[in-house]
Structure formats: C-alpha cells, structure tokens
Design a protein around this motif. Structure first.
Motif, mmCIF file in Angstrom:
data_model
loop_
_atom_site.group_PDB
_atom_site.id
_atom_site.type_symbol
_atom_site.label_atom_id
_atom_site.label_comp_id
_atom_site.label_asym_id
_atom_site.label_seq_id
_atom_site.Cartn_x
_atom_site.Cartn_y
_atom_site.Cartn_z
ATOM 1 N N GLU A 151 44.988 49.310 -10.326
ATOM 2 C CA GLU A 151 45.129 50.092 -9.097
ATOM 3 C C GLU A 151 43.795 50.319 -8.392
ATOM 4 O OE1 GLU A 151 44.902 53.334 -12.372
ATOM 5 O OE2 GLU A 151 45.769 51.335 -12.114
ATOM 6 N N GLU A 183 40.943 46.827 -3.723
ATOM 7 C CA GLU A 183 40.734 45.379 -3.708
ATOM 8 C C GLU A 183 39.253 45.025 -3.613
ATOM 9 O OE1 GLU A 183 42.039 41.484 -4.022
ATOM 10 O OE2 GLU A 183 43.177 43.341 -4.239
ATOM 11 N N ARG A 219 46.344 40.366 -5.417
ATOM 12 C CA ARG A 219 47.444 40.966 -6.168
ATOM 13 C C ARG A 219 48.738 41.078 -5.367
ATOM 14 N NH1 ARG A 219 44.282 46.665 -6.837
ATOM 15 N NH2 ARG A 219 44.381 47.422 -4.692
ATOM 16 N N ASP A 220 48.699 40.737 -4.064
ATOM 17 C CA ASP A 220 49.905 40.886 -3.240
ATOM 18 C C ASP A 220 50.255 39.576 -2.533
ATOM 19 O OD1 ASP A 220 52.019 42.545 -2.426
ATOM 20 O OD2 ASP A 220 51.073 42.895 -0.487
ATOM 21 N N GLU A 228 59.104 42.616 0.653
ATOM 22 C CA GLU A 228 58.304 43.772 1.042
ATOM 23 C C GLU A 228 58.430 44.930 0.053
ATOM 24 O OE1 GLU A 228 56.006 44.000 3.401
ATOM 25 O OE2 GLU A 228 56.370 41.861 3.618
ATOM 26 N N ASN A 265 55.677 45.121 -2.576
ATOM 27 C CA ASN A 265 54.304 45.409 -2.174
ATOM 28 C C ASN A 265 53.793 46.652 -2.910
ATOM 29 O OD1 ASN A 265 52.424 47.021 -0.281
ATOM 30 N ND2 ASN A 265 52.431 44.991 0.657
ATOM 31 N N PRO A 266 52.550 46.683 -3.428
ATOM 32 C CA PRO A 266 51.497 45.678 -3.275
ATOM 33 C C PRO A 266 51.322 44.796 -4.516
ATOM 34 C CG PRO A 266 50.506 47.707 -4.019
ATOM 35 C CD PRO A 266 52.005 47.940 -3.996
ATOM 36 N N TRP A 267 52.394 44.536 -5.261
ATOM 37 C CA TRP A 267 52.271 43.819 -6.531
ATOM 38 C C TRP A 267 53.074 42.521 -6.536
ATOM 39 C CZ3 TRP A 267 48.332 46.176 -8.321
ATOM 40 C CH2 TRP A 267 48.202 47.564 -8.246
ATOM 41 N N ARG A 268 53.092 41.850 -5.378
ATOM 42 C CA ARG A 268 53.935 40.661 -5.276
ATOM 43 C C ARG A 268 53.431 39.481 -6.104
ATOM 44 N NH1 ARG A 268 54.963 40.545 1.169
ATOM 45 N NH2 ARG A 268 52.790 41.234 1.118
#
Length: 422
Positions: A59, A62, A394-395, A404, A407-410
């Motif tokens: 977490e 970025e 990471r997304d 969607e 997000n934000p872990w796609r």
C-alpha cells in the motif's frame, strides 16, 4: 507483511516468532529492518531477522515503490539521493520525506541496510572471501563494508562468519547457491506456469519446476537457476563471470519471481470480490511476476500481441538466434543472451519499439499511465498494459472486460485470471 519488534531496554529488534518475551510497554514496532536500525536497534542473534524477506508494504505510494525498484537495481551505488529524485521527477528532499513517512528511513539508509543484510547472508551461506562479499554486496571499499557491518551487527565480518550455524552453509557443485527468502504463502507452481507460458526460447526455460535463463553482465554471459527451496525460501543457483555486484543479480532475480513485494493489501481486496475471492482462497500465494530485463519483456509482449502463441514463440526464437549473443554449451535449450535495443532497431515487428527505447523516447520504468501512453505509440494497449504489469505497475489490466471494481490492484487480479486460465 512482517512486523519487527524492537525492545527499548535491550536495543535489539526481532522478527515475529522469536522466543524473546519482553514487556509490551518496552516494545516498538517497525515494518522494515532498516527502520529499526535507523532508530538505533541491532538485529537479534537468535531469530536473525536479516534472513527473512523484508518487503515494502504494497500500500506504499507508487512513487516510493518505484524508488525502491530503482534502489534494488543499484541506482544509489554510484549516485546519491539527488540523482534518484531526478530520475523520479521530484526533489531529494521530497523523496526523503516520503521514505521517512512510509518506510521510516531515508533512501540511503534503506540501501545501506539492504547491502549489509545481503552481505550477512553471504557470510552465512557461502564460502566467498570477505573482500569478495564486500564488493558482491555493493560496498565501495573494505573500510566502508567493515564500518557498516560493525554499526548494524556490532561485529566485524570475520566475527560474523565465525558465528554462522552448521546448517547455514549451502553446498554447491557449481555456481553460487543462495536462499531467496519470502513470507508465506508463495505459489511457486503458479509462478512457473506463468513464466513457462511466456518463456523466450533460447533465453529462458522451465523444466521440472526449475526456471533457468541466460543473462549478460557487463557484456559477459551468465546463467541463473531458480527452484523450490523450503517453506520460506526459493533457491537460486547463479553461474556468473564475476562476483562483483552479485547483490543486484540476486535482487533482480527476486523481482522476476515476485518476491520484492508481498501483496497483503491487494490479496485482501481481491478476497472480498465475488469473482476473485474463490481464486484467492484456492491459491493465496500467487504473486505478480516481474522482469529480469524491461526491454526483453517489452519485446516479448509486442511480438505475442501480433502473433498466435506458437508463431510468437517461433518468431522470438528466430529473433534471439539472429540478433542475440551466443552462449554455447549450456543445455536445457539455453543458447543465447537476449539482445539490447540497439541490435533490434531494424528487426521485424519490434524495430519501432527498439528505436524508441534506444533513443530514450520510451523509458521502461515510469508511472503506469505515462508508460502505457508511450508504449501505445508502437504497440496495442493490451501489450502496453502487460509490459507495465511486468515492470511493477500494480494497477495494470492486460485483459478484456470491465475491471474498475478491482482498482487499484488489477495487476494481481490479472495474474490470478491468467494463472487460472492456464
């Protein structure tokens, strides 16, 4: 995520599960060994926290994650925090503030701790000499190495070597063997399946649960082998032309197989999703694969976006044979080191990519959105997203369909879907 406990009355920090039982009011916690060391604590001799994975929380912003990847790649070995900040488009002061807030250390302290911990593992696990270990770990001199080890471990490198335990030393019948630690769960079978499906013939192979690949270090060839080791580590066998800077070889290998970041938050987010929850429950140890070489991954993605799987593998094999550097006598189908951008500027399918990378117009380590935009000038969005995924975004989402809600872990979700499909 591993949390380290530091005891104010003893000045020692420990990893979870250590037998020490201090009073709770005397304990402070840190997410990284480097943060505990920066606060003046030294590593416990009983639980040896330097032997476990000290990953950055997923977490973290970025910007911090990108900076960590650049530090792992060795950017601070020959330059300072100002150069690191400039590479990221921020001031060194802002970068130090971000590191202090989210990691508890400065970038220099983080890099120094990594070097010292890697050196300590070499002292335990190998028979390399003291000077070899100093330079293998990225220290500029023996004096600098000795000073850092005394400050962090309160003993000289020779004294630390004398303390190693009987079971630490890894016997090798060739190459240098090292443990790559991780915090369970970790799904090596899923990682092998992902890498096998995307292996570049002649450069990479996956056989019997062992991943092998050729590498090039300062123009000299080498070979890496990665396989299962134990409940908390993989085993890396490195055949290298020299030991100087081997720390960065090991770090890049760890990134390649997803050991640089433990996806605690990402896994928790996906576990609550009705579609991905069952996948996470069935295989909680799936990680996002990284890349040994950003350009290599980019070329592979571009070719695979243009051709069916079998034709793509054949085209990549031909490209390696024509433009790669021969490395004879290796076996396991390994024959060449992958060529660099300058060699491929006129190659079919990937020439535009190679020219843009060689000219500096595409930088393969940027933020997700700018990286994807630059790659879309030479390839499809799907290929650009896959490249971004392998480079640590990471997304990223290299798949069709709505996403969607993930997000934000796609990126992790995409790997789950790709792994499940294979």
């Amino acid at each position: 995520m591993t949390t380290y406990s530091a005891v104010r009355t003893t000045g020692i920090y420990c990893r979870p599960g250590c037998g020490a039982k201090p009073l709770a009011e005397n304990v402070s916690t840190f997410e990284l060994p480097a943060a505990a060391e920066a606060a003046g604590y030294r590593a416990c001799l009983r639980c040896r926290p330097y032997r476990v994975a000290g990953t950055v929380a997923d977490e973290a912003p970025e910007l911090v994650c990108r900076a960590v990847r650049l530090i792992i790649a060795g950017l601070l070995d020959e330059s300072g925090e100002e150069a690191l900040g400039a590479r990221l488009g921020v001031s060194a002061r802002h970068l130090r503030r971000m590191f202090s807030e989210h990691l508890g250390v400065t970038p220099d302290q983080f890099a120094r701790s990594r070097r010292a911990h890697f050196a300590r593992r070499l002292l335990d696990d190998t028979d390399l000499g003291i000077a070899e270990i100093a330079f293998a770990s990225g220290f500029g001199s023996l004096r600098q190495f000795n000073r850092a080890m005394r400050e962090i471990f309160r003993a000289s490198p020779r004294e630390l070597r004398d303390r190693r335990r009987r079971g630490d030393r890894l016997a090798a019948d060739g190459g240098l063997v090292l443990r790559l630690p991780f915090t369970p769960p970790y799904d090596w079978e899923a990682m092998c399946a992902f890498l096998h499906a995307r292996a570049i013939p002649g450069v990479e192979s996956v056989e019997g649960g062992v991943y092998r690949r050729t590498i090039s270090i300062d123009g000299e060839p080498g070979v890496l082998e990665l396989g299962a080791g134990g409940d908390d580590h993989l085993l890396l066998r490195a055949h290298l032309p020299f030991w100087e800077g081997v720390m960065h070889v090991v770090d890049r290998a760890a990134c390649l197989v997803g050991l640089d970041c433990e996806p605690v938050s990402a896994r928790g987010h996906l576990a609550a999703d009705p579609e991905f929850g069952p996948l996470v429950a069935a295989r909680p140890g799936v990680r996002v694969p990284g890349a040994w070489g950003p350009f290599e991954v980019a070329v592979s993605a571009v070719v695979r976006a243009e051709l069916p799987p079998e034709d793509a593998s054949e085209a990549l094999h031909k490209l390696v044979q024509v433009y790669g550097v021969p490395v004879p006598g290796l076996g396991h189908g390994l024959t060449h080191a992958f060529p660099g951008p300058a060699a491929l500027t006129d190659a079919e399918l990937v020439g535009p990519l190679a020219r843009e990378v060689a000219d500096g117009n595409i930088v393969l380590d940027g933020d997700l959105e700018p990286l994807v935009r630059s790659l879309e000038t030479v390839t499809s969005n799907r290929a650009a997203q896959e490249i971004a995924l392998r480079l640590g975004a990471r997304d990223a989402w290299p798949l069709p369909g709505e996403s969607e809600r993930l997000n934000p872990w796609r990126s992790l979700a995409a790997v789950y879907q790709l792994t499940n499909a294979s």
